[in-house]
Design a protein around this motif. Sequence first.
Motif, PDB file in Angstrom:
ATOM      1  N   ARG A  14     -29.599  16.882  17.084  1.00  0.00           N
ATOM      2  CA  ARG A  14     -30.195  17.628  15.963  1.00  0.00           C
ATOM      3  C   ARG A  14     -29.135  18.066  14.952  1.00  0.00           C
ATOM      4  O   ARG A  14     -29.318  17.924  13.740  1.00  0.00           O
ATOM      5  CB  ARG A  14     -30.952  18.842  16.480  1.00  0.00           C
ATOM      6  CG  ARG A  14     -32.243  18.475  17.145  1.00  0.00           C
ATOM      7  CD  ARG A  14     -33.079  19.698  17.456  1.00  0.00           C
ATOM      8  NE  ARG A  14     -34.288  19.285  18.144  1.00  0.00           N
ATOM      9  CZ  ARG A  14     -34.608  19.667  19.358  1.00  0.00           C
ATOM     10  NH1 ARG A  14     -33.829  20.496  20.021  1.00  0.00           N
ATOM     11  NH2 ARG A  14     -35.716  19.242  19.929  1.00  0.00           N
ATOM     12  N   VAL A  15     -28.031  18.610  15.461  1.00  0.00           N
ATOM     13  CA  VAL A  15     -26.949  19.040  14.564  1.00  0.00           C
ATOM     14  C   VAL A  15     -26.372  17.842  13.824  1.00  0.00           C
ATOM     15  O   VAL A  15     -26.107  17.904  12.617  1.00  0.00           O
ATOM     16  CB  VAL A  15     -25.860  19.789  15.366  1.00  0.00           C
ATOM     17  CG1 VAL A  15     -24.615  20.004  14.518  1.00  0.00           C
ATOM     18  CG2 VAL A  15     -26.392  21.101  15.872  1.00  0.00           C
ATOM     19  N   GLY A  16     -26.198  16.739  14.536  1.00  0.00           N
ATOM     20  CA  GLY A  16     -25.687  15.525  13.907  1.00  0.00           C
ATOM     21  C   GLY A  16     -26.600  15.022  12.807  1.00  0.00           C
ATOM     22  O   GLY A  16     -26.134  14.568  11.753  1.00  0.00           O
ATOM     23  N   ALA A  17     -27.895  15.102  13.031  1.00  0.00           N
ATOM     24  CA  ALA A  17     -28.845  14.663  12.007  1.00  0.00           C
ATOM     25  C   ALA A  17     -28.763  15.545  10.763  1.00  0.00           C
ATOM     26  O   ALA A  17     -28.795  15.046   9.630  1.00  0.00           O
ATOM     27  CB  ALA A  17     -30.261  14.667  12.572  1.00  0.00           C
ATOM     28  N   ILE A  18     -28.631  16.839  10.972  1.00  0.00           N
ATOM     29  CA  ILE A  18     -28.534  17.760   9.832  1.00  0.00           C
ATOM     30  C   ILE A  18     -27.255  17.503   9.039  1.00  0.00           C
ATOM     31  O   ILE A  18     -27.272  17.428   7.806  1.00  0.00           O
ATOM     32  CB  ILE A  18     -28.621  19.218  10.310  1.00  0.00           C
ATOM     33  CG1 ILE A  18     -30.028  19.518  10.832  1.00  0.00           C
ATOM     34  CG2 ILE A  18     -28.246  20.188   9.196  1.00  0.00           C
ATOM     35  CD1 ILE A  18     -30.149  20.817  11.585  1.00  0.00           C
ATOM     36  N   VAL A  19     -26.137  17.348   9.754  1.00  0.00           N
ATOM     37  CA  VAL A  19     -24.864  17.084   9.076  1.00  0.00           C
ATOM     38  C   VAL A  19     -24.928  15.747   8.345  1.00  0.00           C
ATOM     39  O   VAL A  19     -24.434  15.605   7.218  1.00  0.00           O
ATOM     40  CB  VAL A  19     -23.695  17.122  10.090  1.00  0.00           C
ATOM     41  CG1 VAL A  19     -22.397  16.665   9.455  1.00  0.00           C
ATOM     42  CG2 VAL A  19     -23.545  18.518  10.666  1.00  0.00           C
ATOM     43  N   ALA A  24     -25.450  12.647   3.290  1.00  0.00           N
ATOM     44  CA  ALA A  24     -26.195  11.665   2.492  1.00  0.00           C
ATOM     45  C   ALA A  24     -26.582  12.238   1.133  1.00  0.00           C
ATOM     46  O   ALA A  24     -26.468  11.558   0.105  1.00  0.00           O
ATOM     47  CB  ALA A  24     -27.441  11.214   3.256  1.00  0.00           C
ATOM     48  N   VAL A  25     -27.017  13.487   1.117  1.00  0.00           N
ATOM     49  CA  VAL A  25     -27.355  14.127  -0.163  1.00  0.00           C
ATOM     50  C   VAL A  25     -26.106  14.270  -1.020  1.00  0.00           C
ATOM     51  O   VAL A  25     -26.139  14.018  -2.235  1.00  0.00           O
ATOM     52  CB  VAL A  25     -28.039  15.497   0.082  1.00  0.00           C
ATOM     53  CG1 VAL A  25     -28.162  16.289  -1.201  1.00  0.00           C
ATOM     54  CG2 VAL A  25     -29.398  15.295   0.721  1.00  0.00           C
ATOM     55  N   VAL A  54     -19.401  11.951   9.967  1.00  0.00           N
ATOM     56  CA  VAL A  54     -19.200  12.973  10.996  1.00  0.00           C
ATOM     57  C   VAL A  54     -20.528  13.272  11.696  1.00  0.00           C
ATOM     58  O   VAL A  54     -20.582  13.388  12.921  1.00  0.00           O
ATOM     59  CB  VAL A  54     -18.590  14.256  10.385  1.00  0.00           C
ATOM     60  CG1 VAL A  54     -18.561  15.384  11.386  1.00  0.00           C
ATOM     61  CG2 VAL A  54     -17.205  13.968   9.841  1.00  0.00           C
ATOM     62  N   GLY A  55     -21.592  13.371  10.920  1.00  0.00           N
ATOM     63  CA  GLY A  55     -22.914  13.618  11.499  1.00  0.00           C
ATOM     64  C   GLY A  55     -23.348  12.488  12.415  1.00  0.00           C
ATOM     65  O   GLY A  55     -23.931  12.715  13.481  1.00  0.00           O
ATOM     66  N   PHE A  56     -23.039  11.260  12.017  1.00  0.00           N
ATOM     67  CA  PHE A  56     -23.366  10.109  12.860  1.00  0.00           C
ATOM     68  C   PHE A  56     -22.609  10.189  14.185  1.00  0.00           C
ATOM     69  O   PHE A  56     -23.180   9.933  15.248  1.00  0.00           O
ATOM     70  CB  PHE A  56     -23.035   8.814  12.121  1.00  0.00           C
ATOM     71  CG  PHE A  56     -23.372   7.587  12.899  1.00  0.00           C
ATOM     72  CD1 PHE A  56     -24.670   7.127  12.976  1.00  0.00           C
ATOM     73  CD2 PHE A  56     -22.385   6.888  13.573  1.00  0.00           C
ATOM     74  CE1 PHE A  56     -24.980   5.999  13.710  1.00  0.00           C
ATOM     75  CE2 PHE A  56     -22.677   5.764  14.307  1.00  0.00           C
ATOM     76  CZ  PHE A  56     -23.981   5.311  14.377  1.00  0.00           C
ATOM     77  N   LEU A  57     -21.330  10.553  14.125  1.00  0.00           N
ATOM     78  CA  LEU A  57     -20.530  10.655  15.349  1.00  0.00           C
ATOM     79  C   LEU A  57     -21.036  11.776  16.256  1.00  0.00           C
ATOM     80  O   LEU A  57     -21.080  11.626  17.490  1.00  0.00           O
ATOM     81  CB  LEU A  57     -19.065  10.876  15.001  1.00  0.00           C
ATOM     82  CG  LEU A  57     -18.345   9.674  14.396  1.00  0.00           C
ATOM     83  CD1 LEU A  57     -16.930  10.062  13.981  1.00  0.00           C
ATOM     84  CD2 LEU A  57     -18.324   8.519  15.368  1.00  0.00           C
ATOM     85  N   GLY A  62     -24.177  13.102  21.214  1.00  0.00           N
ATOM     86  CA  GLY A  62     -25.354  13.674  21.869  1.00  0.00           C
ATOM     87  C   GLY A  62     -26.131  12.634  22.654  1.00  0.00           C
ATOM     88  O   GLY A  62     -26.603  12.893  23.766  1.00  0.00           O
ATOM     89  N   VAL A  63     -26.252  11.440  22.086  1.00  0.00           N
ATOM     90  CA  VAL A  63     -26.953  10.362  22.786  1.00  0.00           C
ATOM     91  C   VAL A  63     -26.182   9.968  24.048  1.00  0.00           C
ATOM     92  O   VAL A  63     -26.777   9.783  25.119  1.00  0.00           O
ATOM     93  CB  VAL A  63     -27.153   9.147  21.851  1.00  0.00           C
ATOM     94  CG1 VAL A  63     -27.635   7.927  22.619  1.00  0.00           C
ATOM     95  CG2 VAL A  63     -28.131   9.485  20.742  1.00  0.00           C
ATOM     96  N   LEU A  64     -24.861   9.844  23.928  1.00  0.00           N
ATOM     97  CA  LEU A  64     -24.052   9.491  25.091  1.00  0.00           C
ATOM     98  C   LEU A  64     -24.120  10.570  26.172  1.00  0.00           C
ATOM     99  O   LEU A  64     -24.163  10.265  27.367  1.00  0.00           O
ATOM    100  CB  LEU A  64     -22.606   9.241  24.670  1.00  0.00           C
ATOM    101  CG  LEU A  64     -22.377   7.998  23.811  1.00  0.00           C
ATOM    102  CD1 LEU A  64     -20.923   7.917  23.372  1.00  0.00           C
ATOM    103  CD2 LEU A  64     -22.799   6.742  24.551  1.00  0.00           C
ATOM    104  N   ARG A  65     -24.149  11.823  25.755  1.00  0.00           N
ATOM    105  CA  ARG A  65     -24.273  12.924  26.720  1.00  0.00           C
ATOM    106  C   ARG A  65     -25.623  12.866  27.439  1.00  0.00           C
ATOM    107  O   ARG A  65     -25.711  13.103  28.643  1.00  0.00           O
ATOM    108  CB  ARG A  65     -24.111  14.254  25.999  1.00  0.00           C
ATOM    109  CG  ARG A  65     -24.083  15.426  26.912  1.00  0.00           C
ATOM    110  CD  ARG A  65     -23.759  16.691  26.173  1.00  0.00           C
ATOM    111  NE  ARG A  65     -23.787  17.809  27.101  1.00  0.00           N
ATOM    112  CZ  ARG A  65     -23.841  19.058  26.740  1.00  0.00           C
ATOM    113  NH1 ARG A  65     -23.833  19.375  25.475  1.00  0.00           N
ATOM    114  NH2 ARG A  65     -23.882  20.013  27.628  1.00  0.00           N
ATOM    115  N   SER A  66     -26.666  12.535  26.699  1.00  0.00           N
ATOM    116  CA  SER A  66     -27.995  12.414  27.288  1.00  0.00           C
ATOM    117  C   SER A  66     -28.038  11.252  28.284  1.00  0.00           C
ATOM    118  O   SER A  66     -28.624  11.367  29.365  1.00  0.00           O
ATOM    119  CB  SER A  66     -29.027  12.209  26.186  1.00  0.00           C
ATOM    120  OG  SER A  66     -30.304  12.004  26.726  1.00  0.00           O
TER     121      SER A  66
END
Length: 78
Positions: A14-19, A24-25, A54-57, A62-66
């Motif tokens: 979620r944090v990565g998506a926001i960043v 992007a904006v 940075v947000g993508f990373l 998060g995906v790798l942790r999951s």
Amino acid sequence: MTATPPAAGDGLVRVGAIVFIVGAVATLVTVAPLFLGTEPFPPIAYAVCMLMGVGFLIAAAGVLRSIASQRRQAKSAL
């Protein structure tokens, strides 16, 4: 309706998506003067665009942790 508890890594995604969205904006805003023929933004504005990567990373972490959490759960179930 039962709510499922958040899995490991959900917060990072979620944090990565926001960043990523902020980056992007910033990229759109920074590129706009090139098409409009106005003065370009200062170099710090281009640095803010790096938040997209940075947000993508962060989201990828998060995906790798999951994935790691799900593997641990699967091993313990056997």
